[in-house]
Structures are given as C-alpha cells and as structure tokens.
Design a protein around this motif. Structure first.
Motif, mmCIF file in Angstrom:
data_model
loop_
_atom_site.group_PDB
_atom_site.id
_atom_site.type_symbol
_atom_site.label_atom_id
_atom_site.label_comp_id
_atom_site.label_asym_id
_atom_site.label_seq_id
_atom_site.Cartn_x
_atom_site.Cartn_y
_atom_site.Cartn_z
ATOM 1 N N VAL A 1 16.553 -29.361 37.030
ATOM 2 C CA VAL A 1 15.545 -28.313 37.099
ATOM 3 C C VAL A 1 16.219 -27.007 37.484
ATOM 4 C CG1 VAL A 1 13.399 -27.552 38.182
ATOM 5 C CG2 VAL A 1 13.808 -29.995 37.798
ATOM 6 N N ASP A 2 16.110 -26.013 36.632
ATOM 7 C CA ASP A 2 16.671 -24.701 36.942
ATOM 8 C C ASP A 2 15.922 -24.140 38.146
ATOM 9 O OD1 ASP A 2 16.881 -21.712 36.901
ATOM 10 O OD2 ASP A 2 18.208 -22.152 35.217
ATOM 11 N N PRO A 3 16.610 -23.841 39.260
ATOM 12 C CA PRO A 3 15.905 -23.408 40.466
ATOM 13 C C PRO A 3 15.216 -22.057 40.314
ATOM 14 C CG PRO A 3 18.277 -23.185 40.736
ATOM 15 C CD PRO A 3 18.074 -23.931 39.462
ATOM 16 N N ASP A 4 15.645 -21.269 39.335
ATOM 17 C CA ASP A 4 15.055 -19.942 39.168
ATOM 18 C C ASP A 4 13.908 -19.918 38.166
ATOM 19 O OD1 ASP A 4 16.848 -18.594 40.968
ATOM 20 O OD2 ASP A 4 18.402 -18.866 39.465
ATOM 21 N N THR A 5 14.054 -20.676 37.088
ATOM 22 C CA THR A 5 13.026 -20.642 36.047
ATOM 23 C C THR A 5 12.102 -21.848 36.086
ATOM 24 O OG1 THR A 5 14.407 -21.789 34.421
ATOM 25 C CG2 THR A 5 14.622 -19.378 34.565
ATOM 26 N N GLY A 6 12.552 -22.926 36.751
ATOM 27 C CA GLY A 6 11.763 -24.144 36.774
ATOM 28 C C GLY A 6 11.887 -24.967 35.511
ATOM 29 N N LYS A 7 12.690 -24.509 34.563
ATOM 30 C CA LYS A 7 12.859 -25.225 33.307
ATOM 31 C C LYS A 7 13.576 -26.552 33.538
ATOM 32 C CE LYS A 7 14.990 -24.843 28.724
ATOM 33 N NZ LYS A 7 15.837 -24.024 27.833
ATOM 34 N N LYS A 8 13.039 -27.615 32.936
ATOM 35 C CA LYS A 8 13.619 -28.947 33.079
ATOM 36 C C LYS A 8 14.495 -29.273 31.879
ATOM 37 C CE LYS A 8 9.840 -30.825 35.894
ATOM 38 N NZ LYS A 8 8.829 -31.892 36.018
ATOM 39 N N THR A 9 15.653 -29.810 32.165
ATOM 40 C CA THR A 9 16.589 -30.183 31.101
ATOM 41 C C THR A 9 17.048 -31.611 31.325
ATOM 42 O OG1 THR A 9 17.374 -27.898 30.982
ATOM 43 C CG2 THR A 9 18.730 -29.584 29.914
#
Length: 933
Positions: free
Chosen positions: A176-184
């Motif tokens: 989880v990108d800590p800045d955007t919240g995008k999950k990869t």
C-alpha cells in the motif's frame, strides 16, 4: 494413463526427500528424481544464436540458469549485464517469472550472485557469497576457485533438491503506497541467501544430532533477512526427525512481535505442506482464553505456535503446569526486540530486568529477547525438553555466555552462526550510519540570588546537580534552540532527499522532554511560517507536565487529528516527517525513509547501536544518513559500534567463584542464619497445603531482624547502619540475579547456593528501606547564558572492537557518601565547568580527556581495583601520569593547559581532585558492569 472416457489427470512432478524413512515407496520416488545440467542451451526461437552457459533441470523442468565468467578475461559484472541487457524476459518462456526458471546465477572464480526475477535494466542481483574475514566476498580456496562451494555444496544433488523443496516459495504481498493509498499486488520468489541457507542447515543438523535441551545463538545483523530465516527454520524444525524416525520437537514456538512473520509463516508453510492448520498465532494480551488457547494449540497437533513477548510467559507456565504436556519436546525460536510497545513489563519477567531496564520499559522501550530467554531458562531449570534458538544482531555478554558455544580448540563462547554488520554493509543490505556524524557542544550558565535563598544552607550535592541538570534540559531555551537547529538542518540537508519524502527522528531523554520538544518544535514551525515539516511525538502512557505543556498528556492529545492510534502507521505517509521519541520507537522501529537522527540523550553500549541503527535500512535512492548529537562524544559511539561490527566476542568468561565473595559478605551481616535458610528451602520442597505458612515462619526472623535494625538506625540517625542495611539488600538482590545467570552458564554443585537463592528471593520484597529525602529548592535558579555550537562532521571508521567484558565483580557496590555543599557552591562549580573562559566546553572537554587518558593507564587501573580511594589518591605514580596526560592534551586546548601548568595552585588542586574523579570512574564502571548502581 489418460482415462479412455476423458477426465482430469494428476501428475506429481517431483518427490522431495521425505522427513522419515518409514515409507519405502516415497524413498523410491525420491531416488528417481532426475537432476541434470545442460551446457550452451539455445533458449530463444526469436534469437536462435543466443545461448546460456548452463541450465539446471529437475525431472526435465528447467529450474535455474547460470552464466559463467572467468576472472582472467571478464568480471562477474559482465555476466550481470548480460542478464540485464541481453536476456530480455519478454516472449521467452524460460525466463518467465515463477513459471520456468526460478533463479538465475552469475558465477566467476571469486563470486556468486543471484536473482529470481529478470526485469531488464532494473534487474537486481544479490550476493550469494560465503563471506570473507567476516565481510563480503569469499575466502581464498587453495585447492581451486573461491566460488567452488557453489557446485561442491549447493549443486550437490540432495542439497539442491532440499533448497527447491524446503526453501524456495512464492511470496504474495499487497503493498500500500503510504501517500496515495494505492494497493499493488506483488509476487516474489524467495530464494535463500547463502548465510540463510547455511544457518538454517547448520541449526537443523545440530538439533537432529543433539536432540532437545540445547541452546543456539545466531548473530545476524540487520539486513540479514531474519524474518525469512526464522520462517524457514521454524518449518524445518517442525518436520525434523532423528535417525530413529522420531520427531525431535513436538511443537516449535516462535516468539516475535513482527506481524509480517505471522502471515509469512502461514503462506510459506501452506506451499510446503499438503494440509492446513500447521501454524497457529496466539497474540491476545490477557484473559483466561489465552491460557486455554495455548493449551489447545500445544496439545492439539499444532506444529508451529507464534506468540508475542507478552504471551510468552503464559506459554512457559502452560508447558510447566499442564500434565498432558509432560514429555513433549519444544523448540523456542526467539526473535530480538521489535516495534510492539506495551509500556509495561510482563510480571515474571521483571526479575531479570535491572531497575534501569524496568524504568525504560515503563517509558515505552521493548523487552528484548535476551531478557525473556534468560527468564525462561531460569524457570524451566535447564529443562531437557526445550531447545532455545536466539536470533540477535547485538548479543550482550550474558547472552554470549548463556547461548554461545565454546569453539573447537577452546576459547570464550561465540555465536553458532554469524552474518556480521560489516558483511551486511559491504553487501549493500544496510547503510553505515556513522559516515556523517556531527557532534554539538552545549554550554550553559546558571544564576541564583543566594541572599534570597530560604532553604537550609546545605543540600545533597548529587541530588542538587541532578535537579539543576534536569532544569537545564527541560528549559524552554535549551529545547527551543535545539529544535531550531533540527528543523533547519532537516530542511536543508535531509528533507530534499528521496524525492522530498525523507524522514527524521529526534531521540530525547524522557517522556517529559519529548512532549516539550513537540511543543517548542511546533512553535518554531508556526512562528517561522515553515511549511512541509510536521512532527509526531511517541511515548507510552500518560505524561504529567503541569508547569509547561499540561497534565494528562497522551499520544492522542499531543498528536491531534490522526486517522489512526498506531503512530508507526501514521508516520508512513509523507504528511509527517519528524518523529520525536523517548524509549518508544527508539529501538525496534522500522521506517526505511529515515535519513536523519537528532540525538539529545546519553547513549551507550547496545542501546547506542540499536538506536542509531534505525537509520540503516535501505530504500531506493537512499545513499546517505545524518546524525546530529547534542550529548554524546563521537568516539564513545564508535566504541559501542565496534563491539558489534564483526563477531561479538567476550574478553573472558565470568568467574563463578565470584558468588562466594558475596556469600561471605552476606553471611556476616547477621540478618539470617543458615538454619533459617535450610528451614525455608526444605519447607518449600516439601510442598503441601501448609507450605506457604511454613516458608513464612522460616523467613520471618530474618525480616524482623532487618526491620528492627532499620527502625533503630533511622530513629537514632545512624547513617552508617542505614548504609550497611541498604548494602545488604542490594547485595542480596545481586546474589539472586548473579545466581540466576551463573547457574545457567556453569554447573554449580554447591547445594547451599540454591538454598540461599530461594531464601533471598522470599525475603527481598519484605526488606523495606524507605527514608525521607530532602528536597532541593531550585525555584529561584535562572538560566543566564546558553549556547549550542556545532563541531565538525566526521566519518567514524568501523573496525573490530576490543571485546565485551564479562561480569567481573558482584556485591562490590558501596553507598556513596552524600557530599553536602551550599547551593551557591554547586552552581559555581557547574558554571566553572560549563563556562566559556577558554572557549565553549573547553574545560569540560579537557578534564574529561585527561581523565580518559589516566583511565587507560594499566598500572593506575589495577591500583584503583585493589586500593581504597585514599590509598589510590596517595599513589606515587599518579602525579607523573597526571602531568603526562596534561601534556598530551595540550594541542586540544593550549591556553587552558598553559594556565594549568603555570598556576601551581590550580595544578595542585586538580592533581588532588582528579584522582577522586578517576577512582569514581573506574569503580563506577565496575559497578555498572555488575549491575550495581
């Protein structure tokens, strides 16, 4: 055969080595496994002329590729570039990730590297080297290439199949990108690095041969991949059988606070095993359900049980108390301290923690693995059914003695397996945090209107000094000026790094200091209209600071508006980039984007290494770190790191006979008789419904004698008697702690020692030495002058340290005489010390350097150990050594030294004062090493 009417057909493509020899069919299937190597493999239909040097096959399936280089013509870097630029995975089935070849090696005469995923120019190869002289690379091989271990060990048939069957697996994670919240969703093939494979194999082989009831110490640095090593070891030990096909361990217990390890173990073992339910995690913090859950897991066939430090005490109790667990064998794998913080100490664990360690835990520090393992070994009394496997990067002297092994040929105990800090740095898995270290000098001066001072004319000097130093450390001027330095340095040097996402940590001396740092740092940001810098403050419990920040302070009140109560999670996004800590998060906190650390507390030994190592995690684009230190001397920090840069070594082992010096001292105090000691021990041994009353009756006379003597000493004002009784209580506590340790490290056959140990443990909580301590009124003291000046940024070069000292004395403490002085005199002394007549900090620096040079004088050190302070002060060797030391430090502060040499009175005064300082330094050092304050 394919069914004539159609339908699914199952193919078993491999049979790895079974854990027992009970099934002949399985053994026969394993014997049929075909392992082949093919040279010059043309792998591409698009590029038919391209060929790989070697491809490894198992039952006709390609599992690995290898490019070879000879150092005489091409370096290993050429092979790496071949894979990066000439082995595109696009459209090539052999290179398809997780579908064909699982790993790709490059091999030269001197090195081996590997990768599990080809990604063009982004491909990253990791070292697969044995390590040389505790650093990177491989040792010379007089019989051939230094890399020959690769084909002689790793590619040996049984070993290679074991690696594929018990180590290699697919790890699926959701990042989880800590800045955007995008999950990869990411997939990784985990292939062991050489030291991981070596450590796990060596531990498993030793456990198979030695059985349960042994201890193993693994010194693996940060960056070694301990999480994976522990997961692999747990799985292998859970399947381990001896030569008679009997399980070596019924249950493997993993003690850790790494939440990632729980999921990783579950996922990894699910790929190795055909059935679920092998792993159970028990992490509840209390209640009856925890005990029942533990008992159910241990008796219900769970092969691996994961517990936290807080649950560990209940687990050991369950193992001891449940009749159905008698005869079962356990492997306990202990991970070192990590980021789970509780702010409280598990009840039974308190007895192995020093008062300083208990205070640190109360402030939010984690309990380290060495403490709870020592406790477990004490309560299980060298149980032959429990083996301990301890993983740590920084083993303490006691840990080396308890868990280390004497090397072949003799010597002090050492780790069973080593992956050093040096190797981790040289291989690029962690950063060297001492490459950019800047010390700051703080000078201050106090004022007090002596004529208006209404308190008693004299006060206890040590109490007053502590109060005055605390006054300065908490003073708004002190914290505000340091906060400005921190913010300005961070904005100029650290914040621009990592694409503006770099972070910093401020390490303070107490929770009160931490909340004040937050207040004054925020005030500077606000007053200066600074954008882009936001701080969090981490501490445990509730802080009371009624004279400044306020009362009832918690993390929630001091960090308003957070989306979570988990400060580690809140610190991940770029929103917050400065974390202010006091014990909590100072160790065991993993944030790879930390680039700068600002230290405003005294650090030493293991704590210094663990604290500054928060900076060493790697991150894309992170190639430098910054340390600004307001308190510590650079060389002291360097010395702390040296002990753990390579293999941690003991200079000697603890002499068990030290305990008899303490026995003589305690027996002569007249508090107890040996008849009472034996009576209490025998009553406890007899057990029964009246055991508690019988023990109480046996210990009551000693407690009564102590209480009466203390009451009389206090009412009569007999300070000498009070000191003697305080020493007895301290010595009894030291006896208990030392016996707890030495009885695990040595075979003590004296049956009177455990009797005394039991007796002292029973009476210690009842020995009360409470007194009223006079307060020191510093309300009229004012900070009149203050300055903070930076020193030069230095690169501290790491090398092998002098070694860790064992316990050298116990019960050698003494009650320090209370030096009484007028408050004016104390302030005058402090001002003289911290004034700037010879430059800011010059007097302090020079005197400490003189004392330091005297302290390393071997003859003086020996005299300090065997003589009283008065005898030491009268030593004829001291004036000569003092004059020599003064001359040696002249280049640092020539004006001050010249004044000292030309002023006979000043020189004579210092020559009398410094012996006392030096004696206190040496005796204080001995006391700290023995745990006496």
């Amino acid at each position: 055969m394919v069914p004539q009417q159609g339908g699914a057909v199952k193919f078993r493509l491999a049979q790895f080595r079974p854990v027992t020899t009970n099934n002949p069919e399985t053994l026969a299937a394993y014997a049929k496994m075909r392992v082949r190597v093919m040279r010059q493999v043309h792998y591409s239909t698009k590029h038919p002329n391209k060929a790989l040097d070697l491809v490894l096959f198992v039952n006709g399936i390609p599992v690995a590729t290898i490019e070879l280089k000879t150092d005489f013509t091409q370096s290993i870097g050429n092979a790496v570039n071949q894979y990066r630029f000439d082995r595109s995975p696009s459209g090539e089935p052999l290179f398809a990730f997780a579908k064909r070849s699982l790993v790709h090696f490059v091999v030269s005469n001197s090195e081996v590297r590997m990768t599990t995923k080809l990604a063009g120019a982004e491909t990253r190869f990791l070292p697969f080297n044995r390590g040389h002289d505790e650093g990177a690379g491989n040792p010379p091989n007089p019989a051939g290439s230094a890399s020959s271990y690769f084909w002689e060990e790793i590619l040996q048939r049984d070993t290679w199949l074991q690696v594929l069957g018990s180590f290699v697996h697919l790890q699926v994670e959701v990042d989880v990108d800590p800045d955007t919240g995008k999950k990869t969703r990411t997939e990784k093939i985990l292939f062991p690095r050489y030291h991981q494979w070596r450590a796990v194999n060596r531990l498993v082989a030793a456990a198979r041969q030695e059985g349960a009831g042994r201890r193993y110490l693994v010194q693996h640095s940060a960056g070694s991949g301990k999480t994976n090593s522990i997961a692999w070891l747990a799985h292998r030990l859970s399947q381990l059988h001896d030569e008679q096909n009997e399980k070596v361990f019924d249950t493997v217990v993993v003690v850790t606070d790494r939440t990632v390890l729980d999921k990783q173990l579950q996922d990894a073992i699910a790929q190795f095993e055909k059935h679920a339910g092998v792993v159970q995690s028990i992490t509840r913090d209390g209640g009856e359900s925890k005990s029942s859950e533990l008992a159910s897991a241990l008796t219900g066939g769970k092969q691996i049980v994961i517990v936290t430090i807080q649950t560990f005490e209940a687990l050991i109790t369950t193992i001891q108390s449940k009749p159905e667990l008698r005869g079962r064998r356990f492997a306990v794998i202990a991970d070192e301290a990590h980021s789970s913080q509780t702010g409280s100490t598990a009840g039974a664990l308190t007895k192995v923690l020093s008062p300083q360690e208990q205070a640190a835990v109360a402030e939010g520090a984690p309990i380290d693995s060495e403490a709870y393992l020592q406790w477990a070994m004490e309560v299980t009394a060298n149980a032959s059914n429990i083996s301990y496997f301890a993983f740590t990067a920084t083993p303490k002297p006691k840990t080396l003695e308890l868990f280390g092994r004497e090397p072949v040929g003799g010597g002090t105990p050492e780790p069973f397996d080593l992956y050093s800090m040096q190797q981790a740095i040289e291989e690029g898995f962690i950063l060297d945090v001492l490459q950019n270290y800047t010390p700051y000098k703080v000078a201050w001066q106090l004022q007090h209107p002596g004529s208006d001072y209404d308190a008693p004319g004299e006060v206890d000097e040590s109490t007053a000094v502590k109060a005055l130093v605390r006054y300065v450390r908490l003073h708004p001027t002190n914290i505000s000026q340091k906060a400005k330095i921190v913010v300005d340095h961070f904005r100029q040097f650290a914040q621009p790094l990592l694409g503006g996402k770099a972070k910093a940590m401020v390490v303070t001396g107490s929770r009160v200091e931490a909340v004040r740092w937050k207040k004054y740092l925020d005030a500077y940001l606000s007053d200066s209209h600074i954008q882009g810098v936001k701080a969090l403050v981490a501490f445990s419990g509730t802080v009371e600071d009624p004279t400044d920040v306020g009362e009832g302070l918690t993390e929630k009140t001091q960090n308003p508006g957070l989306w979570t109560s988990d400060l580690a999670a809140a610190f991940k996004p770029s929103t917050y980039n400065v974390m202010i800590v006091a014990e909590k998060f100072q160790t065991g906190f993993d944030q790879p984007r930390l680039v700068a650390m600002y230290v405003d507390r005294k650090l030493g030994g293991v704590q210094a290494v663990q604290t500054l190592s928060r900076l060493n995690r790697t991150y894309p684009g992170k190639d430098k770190t910054f340390v600004l230190d307001f308190v510590n001397e650079p060389l002291d920090i360097l010395d702390a790191f040296k002990d753990y840069y390579r293999k941690a070594e003991l200079t000697a082992t603890t002499d068990p006979n030290l305990i008899y010096d303490l026995v003589t001292k305690l027996d002569s105090a007249g508090i107890y008789t040996m008849a009472e000691v034996s009576q209490a021990f025998d009553a406890a041994l007899a057990a029964g419904v009246n055991a508690n009353s019988a023990v109480s009756a046996a210990t009551a006379p000693a407690v009564d004698r102590f209480a009466k003597r203390w009451f009389n000493a206090v009412t009569d004002g007999d300070a000498a008697e009070q000191d003697e009784l305080k020493l007895f209580k301290s010595d009894a506590g030291q006896f208990v702690k030392f016996y707890d340790f030495i009885s695990q490290a040595r075979n003590l056959e004296d049956t009177d020692l455990p009797r005394r140990h039991y007796f002292f443990r029973r009476i210690l909580p009842q020995l009360v030495t409470a007194t009223w301590e006079e307060p020191v009124d510093i309300s009229k003291v004012k900070l009149s002058e203050y300055s903070v000046t930076p020193g030069d940024a230095v690169k501290l070069n790491l090398e092998q340290g002098k070694g860790l000292e064992p316990i050298t004395a116990i019960g050698s403490g003494a009650i320090h005489e209370k030096h009484r002085s007028a408050l004016e005199e104390i302030i005058g002394k402090l001002n003289e010390r911290f004034g700037d007549k010879y430059g800011v900090g010059a007097v302090d620096l020079t005197v400490n350097h003189i004392v330091g040079k005297l302290a390393v004088d071997y003859d003086l050190a020996r005299q300090a150990e065997v003589n009283t302070p008065q005898q030491f002060a009268e030593s004829p060797a001291l004036p000569k050594a003092f004059a020599k030391a003064v001359i040696e430090v002249r280049d640092e502060t020539p004006m001050l030294v010249d004044d000292m040499l030309s002023d006979n009175g000043l020189f004579a005064e210092l020559s009398k004062a410094l012996p006392a300082m030096l004696y206190e330094f040496l005796s204080g050092k001995q006391s700290k090493e023995s745990g006496v304050e």
